[in-house]
Structure formats: C-alpha cells, structure tokens
Design a protein around this motif. Structure first.
Motif, mmCIF file in Angstrom:
data_model
loop_
_atom_site.group_PDB
_atom_site.id
_atom_site.type_symbol
_atom_site.label_atom_id
_atom_site.label_comp_id
_atom_site.label_asym_id
_atom_site.label_seq_id
_atom_site.Cartn_x
_atom_site.Cartn_y
_atom_site.Cartn_z
ATOM 1 N N ASN A 57 0.810 -1.221 0.000
ATOM 2 C CA ASN A 57 0.000 0.000 0.000
ATOM 3 C C ASN A 57 0.846 1.275 0.000
ATOM 4 O OD1 ASN A 57 -2.871 -0.987 0.191
ATOM 5 N ND2 ASN A 57 -2.003 -2.055 1.954
ATOM 6 N N GLN A 58 2.171 1.085 -0.056
ATOM 7 C CA GLN A 58 3.119 2.211 -0.196
ATOM 8 C C GLN A 58 2.966 3.254 0.903
ATOM 9 O OE1 GLN A 58 2.305 3.274 -4.404
ATOM 10 N NE2 GLN A 58 4.223 2.240 -4.906
ATOM 11 N N LEU A 59 2.918 2.771 2.144
ATOM 12 C CA LEU A 59 2.926 3.700 3.274
ATOM 13 C C LEU A 59 4.351 4.164 3.533
ATOM 14 C CD1 LEU A 59 0.190 2.149 3.778
ATOM 15 C CD2 LEU A 59 0.624 2.465 6.218
ATOM 16 N N HIS A 60 4.504 5.402 3.912
ATOM 17 C CA HIS A 60 5.824 5.868 4.350
ATOM 18 C C HIS A 60 5.660 6.848 5.504
ATOM 19 C CE1 HIS A 60 4.633 8.851 1.237
ATOM 20 N NE2 HIS A 60 5.210 9.718 2.047
ATOM 21 N N GLU A 61 6.663 6.875 6.372
ATOM 22 C CA GLU A 61 6.598 7.729 7.556
ATOM 23 C C GLU A 61 6.777 9.192 7.185
ATOM 24 O OE1 GLU A 61 8.565 8.289 12.020
ATOM 25 O OE2 GLU A 61 9.166 6.575 10.772
ATOM 26 N N VAL A 62 6.017 10.050 7.872
ATOM 27 C CA VAL A 62 6.160 11.495 7.711
ATOM 28 C C VAL A 62 6.963 11.988 8.917
ATOM 29 C CG1 VAL A 62 4.974 13.682 7.323
ATOM 30 C CG2 VAL A 62 3.884 11.534 6.609
ATOM 31 N N ILE A 63 8.266 12.148 8.708
ATOM 32 C CA ILE A 63 9.169 12.438 9.823
ATOM 33 C C ILE A 63 8.782 13.734 10.536
ATOM 34 C CG2 ILE A 63 11.567 12.829 10.499
ATOM 35 C CD1 ILE A 63 11.013 9.995 9.494
ATOM 36 N N ARG A 64 8.387 14.761 9.780
ATOM 37 C CA ARG A 64 8.098 16.063 10.405
ATOM 38 C C ARG A 64 6.872 15.998 11.326
ATOM 39 N NH1 ARG A 64 4.010 19.131 7.941
ATOM 40 N NH2 ARG A 64 3.108 18.124 6.099
ATOM 41 N N LEU A 65 6.022 14.995 11.144
ATOM 42 C CA LEU A 65 4.834 14.876 11.988
ATOM 43 C C LEU A 65 5.022 13.873 13.120
ATOM 44 C CD1 LEU A 65 2.041 14.817 9.222
ATOM 45 C CD2 LEU A 65 2.746 16.770 10.629
ATOM 46 N N SER A 66 6.008 12.976 12.973
ATOM 47 C CA SER A 66 6.243 11.948 13.979
ATOM 48 C C SER A 66 7.131 12.488 15.103
ATOM 49 C CB SER A 66 6.918 10.729 13.331
ATOM 50 O OG SER A 66 6.093 10.153 12.341
ATOM 51 N N GLY A 67 7.330 11.661 16.117
ATOM 52 C CA GLY A 67 8.328 11.991 17.136
ATOM 53 C C GLY A 67 7.791 12.449 18.468
ATOM 54 N N THR A 75 2.691 6.348 31.146
ATOM 55 C CA THR A 75 3.632 5.660 30.258
ATOM 56 C C THR A 75 3.752 6.418 28.944
ATOM 57 O OG1 THR A 75 3.019 3.528 31.221
ATOM 58 C CG2 THR A 75 4.162 3.476 29.097
ATOM 59 N N ASP A 76 4.985 6.613 28.478
ATOM 60 C CA ASP A 76 5.225 7.296 27.201
ATOM 61 C C ASP A 76 4.991 6.352 26.026
ATOM 62 O OD1 ASP A 76 5.935 9.524 28.557
ATOM 63 O OD2 ASP A 76 7.964 9.677 27.767
ATOM 64 N N HIS A 77 4.264 6.824 25.043
ATOM 65 C CA HIS A 77 4.027 6.042 23.830
ATOM 66 C C HIS A 77 4.367 6.909 22.616
ATOM 67 C CE1 HIS A 77 1.899 2.847 26.040
ATOM 68 N NE2 HIS A 77 1.375 3.830 26.756
ATOM 69 N N PRO A 78 5.436 6.585 21.882
ATOM 70 C CA PRO A 78 5.827 7.395 20.727
ATOM 71 C C PRO A 78 4.758 7.375 19.629
ATOM 72 C CG PRO A 78 7.626 5.962 21.414
ATOM 73 C CD PRO A 78 6.412 5.512 22.160
ATOM 74 N N LEU A 79 4.512 8.547 19.065
ATOM 75 C CA LEU A 79 3.531 8.714 17.992
ATOM 76 C C LEU A 79 4.253 8.694 16.645
ATOM 77 C CD1 LEU A 79 0.673 9.436 16.945
ATOM 78 C CD2 LEU A 79 1.221 11.844 17.404
ATOM 79 N N ILE A 80 3.855 7.762 15.787
ATOM 80 C CA ILE A 80 4.437 7.643 14.448
ATOM 81 C C ILE A 80 3.331 7.925 13.431
ATOM 82 C CG2 ILE A 80 5.593 6.082 12.817
ATOM 83 C CD1 ILE A 80 6.409 4.415 15.368
ATOM 84 N N ILE A 81 3.613 8.811 12.484
ATOM 85 C CA ILE A 81 2.629 9.165 11.457
ATOM 86 C C ILE A 81 3.116 8.648 10.108
ATOM 87 C CG2 ILE A 81 1.302 11.017 10.369
ATOM 88 C CD1 ILE A 81 0.896 10.755 13.420
ATOM 89 N N LYS A 82 2.241 7.914 9.426
ATOM 90 C CA LYS A 82 2.548 7.431 8.080
ATOM 91 C C LYS A 82 1.485 7.954 7.122
ATOM 92 C CE LYS A 82 5.108 3.553 9.925
ATOM 93 N NZ LYS A 82 5.160 2.114 10.245
ATOM 94 N N VAL A 83 1.776 7.894 5.855
ATOM 95 C CA VAL A 83 0.831 8.405 4.861
ATOM 96 C C VAL A 83 0.865 7.523 3.633
ATOM 97 C CG1 VAL A 83 2.432 9.986 3.688
ATOM 98 C CG2 VAL A 83 -0.003 10.557 3.803
ATOM 99 N N PHE A 95 -1.990 7.716 8.681
ATOM 100 C CA PHE A 95 -2.102 6.576 9.577
ATOM 101 C C PHE A 95 -1.435 6.889 10.915
ATOM 102 C CE2 PHE A 95 -2.333 4.985 5.314
ATOM 103 C CZ PHE A 95 -3.235 3.934 5.353
ATOM 104 N N ILE A 96 -2.130 6.567 12.003
ATOM 105 C CA ILE A 96 -1.588 6.719 13.350
ATOM 106 C C ILE A 96 -0.975 5.388 13.763
ATOM 107 C CG2 ILE A 96 -2.156 7.154 15.772
ATOM 108 C CD1 ILE A 96 -2.374 9.652 14.014
ATOM 109 N N ASP A 97 0.314 5.405 14.115
ATOM 110 C CA ASP A 97 1.020 4.167 14.406
ATOM 111 C C ASP A 97 1.772 4.280 15.737
ATOM 112 O OD1 ASP A 97 1.908 1.591 14.066
ATOM 113 O OD2 ASP A 97 3.275 2.029 12.403
ATOM 114 N N GLY A 129 -3.643 11.091 19.087
ATOM 115 C CA GLY A 129 -2.663 11.135 18.007
ATOM 116 C C GLY A 129 -3.171 11.903 16.801
ATOM 117 N N VAL A 130 -4.434 11.663 16.437
ATOM 118 C CA VAL A 130 -5.021 12.403 15.312
ATOM 119 C C VAL A 130 -5.061 13.902 15.619
ATOM 120 C CG1 VAL A 130 -7.099 12.818 13.967
ATOM 121 C CG2 VAL A 130 -6.420 10.477 14.471
#
Length: 276
Positions: A57-67, A75-83, A95-97, A129-130
């Motif tokens: 499905n060609q998802l890739h991480e959006v670095i500027r939105l993640s982190g 508890t800390d849970h890192p937010l990863i954003i893909k598109v 996508f919220i990951d 996350g959204v």
C-alpha cells in the motif's frame, strides 16, 4: 443561503483497500472521496492496524509529523505518522502508528478471535494522536466526522482538552455508530487512562465502573453535535438518547448517501452561527 462546512476531517476506524471490507471500511473509503468531489476540502485518518501491508500500500513515515510522545497512564508512547495515497481518488490517508498498540497486532480482535485487553487505550492513543497531528498540519476543520468505536473518544477530547486550540475551537463533531462493536468493557483503569489536561475520571461518573461499550457510545454522543446511525431500528435507543439532548440524528445512512451527509454537515456546522 445556507452556510457550508468547507473542511471535513474524517477520523475513521477502517478503510478499504487497507483492511478487509466491511460496512465501516466502505464508508471510510467512499465517503471522503464523494465529499471531496463535492468541492469540500478533506483530511482522512485511520489507525495503522498490524494487518495493513505497508509495502503493497506504499505507506511511508512522515518524519516532520512523527516523534511526539503521548503519555497514557504515566507511560510514554511514541507517535508515528505514516501516509499513503489512493491515486484514483486523489486522496491522501494519514495513519496513526505506535509499536506498542499496533505493530504485529490486528484490529479489535487477535488471531484467536479475542478482543485485545488494551483496546480502550488504543482508542485513546488514536484520538489524541489524530488531534495532535491535525494541530501540526495547521489545518482547521469545520466538521470532524468520527466513524466507529476507535474514534469514540475524539468528541470528548475536542470539547474539553482541545477546546481552546485554534484548530478545533469552532469545529463541530458528527459521530457515526457502526454495527461492528466491542463486547468487553473499557476496564477498571479506563478513568486513569483517559486523563489528559482537564479530562479525568469525573467525566465517567454517570457510567458503570468499567464503562460498557454502549456507555462508550453514549460518552461520544454527549460531546457530539450530530449522530448518524446505519439502521434506526438497531440503534433506536442511541438515536433517542441523542434526540433527548437536542442532538440531530441522521438515520438509515450508508456510504452511498453522500448528499445526505453533505447536507447534515452543513446543518450541524450552521447550528448556533449567524449568517452574515
């Protein structure tokens, strides 16, 4: 002339072709495209469920939105954003990951057909996350359309913890119930997990200690400006609950009813606003 809701944020639980077909997945896929083709501006979000094939499905991480880290129950849970893009629809999907909540894990049910014990936490992480990602996008939706139980905590957070945020201060919320639900309760620790800014367990005081799935839907309705139900008979109690709170209800709708949804967005958006 009726005021129009020009920007619609779709926060959905499922969407084809990323997950198996269902009533909700069809709505998640078709409705945003139909609304966009009517000249509205859209953004679409869904969870990055573990059964989504990222390569195909060609998802890739959006670095500027993640982190960012979201703290849930201390508890800390890192937010990863893909598109990814659906080329035929000229539509992007965010996508919220997160490794704890989604990596190598399916949707509501595990490989043995059992509901995940932390589904309520996954819904909290998804909702927050959204909202954090939309803030980073500096996008201001007129209407936020939440679809399915996974989005049920968005109305609460928008109308409380995020109510002063420029992105959401004037947003109206439509919540869509779905035939696919949960059987388990939200658990005894739900009150601690939802705590964020001015949100705490006190918002649950009218519900049972573990908060049932039906009560989760009522919580969503309490903070929404409109409710949609696919089958009035099946969801009659919820439709009546919303109407008792003067919340408009759009009944017996499917993804094919884009005109009805567009009119409903405008109706909800116009409530309490003067036409200058």
């Amino acid at each position: 002339m009726t005021m129009k809701a020009k920007k619609i944020l779709f926060i959905t639980q499922e969407m084809t072709p990323y997950v198996p077909d269902s009533e909700l997945a069809a709505m998640g896929r078709e409705l945003p495209q139909e609304i966009q083709e009517k000249g509205r501006e859209i953004r679409t979000f869904m969870p990055k469920w573990g059964n989504i094939n990222e390569r195909r499905n060609q998802l890739h991480e959006v670095i500027r939105l993640s982190g960012m880290n979201l703290i849930i129950d201390d508890t800390d849970h890192p937010l990863i954003i893909k598109v990814a893009s659906i080329q035929a629809a000229r539509m992007q999907v965010y996508f919220i990951d997160n490794d704890d909540y989604f990596l190598k894990r399916l949707m509501a049910l595990d490989e043995n057909g059992n509901e995940y014990e932390d589904n309520s936490e996954r819904a909290i992480f998804y909702a927050r996350g959204v909202l954090e990602t939309v803030k980073k996008l500096r996008w201001v939706p007129d209407v936020i359309h939440c679809q399915g139980w996974m989005s049920a905590l968005v109305p609460l957070y928008v109308k409380t913890a995020y109510k002063e945020e420029p992105s959401f201060r004037d947003s109206k919320i439509v919540y869509s119930m779905s035939s696919e639900g949960l059987k388990q309760s939200m658990g005894t620790n739900f009150g601690n997990c939802i705590t964020f800014r001015d949100v705490n367990a006190s918002v649950l005081e009218d519900f049972s200690p573990e908060v049932t799935y039906d009560e989760l839907n009522k919580l969503a309705i309490n903070y929404s400006d409109g409710l949609t139900v696919p089958d009035t008979d099946k969801f009659q109690a919820f439709a009546e609950y919303a109407q008792s709170k003067q919340i408009p209800v759009l009944e017996n709708v499917s993804a094919a009813d884009a005109d009805a949804f567009a009119d409903f967005y405008d109706k909800v958006w116009s409530q309490g606003k003067s036409e200058d």
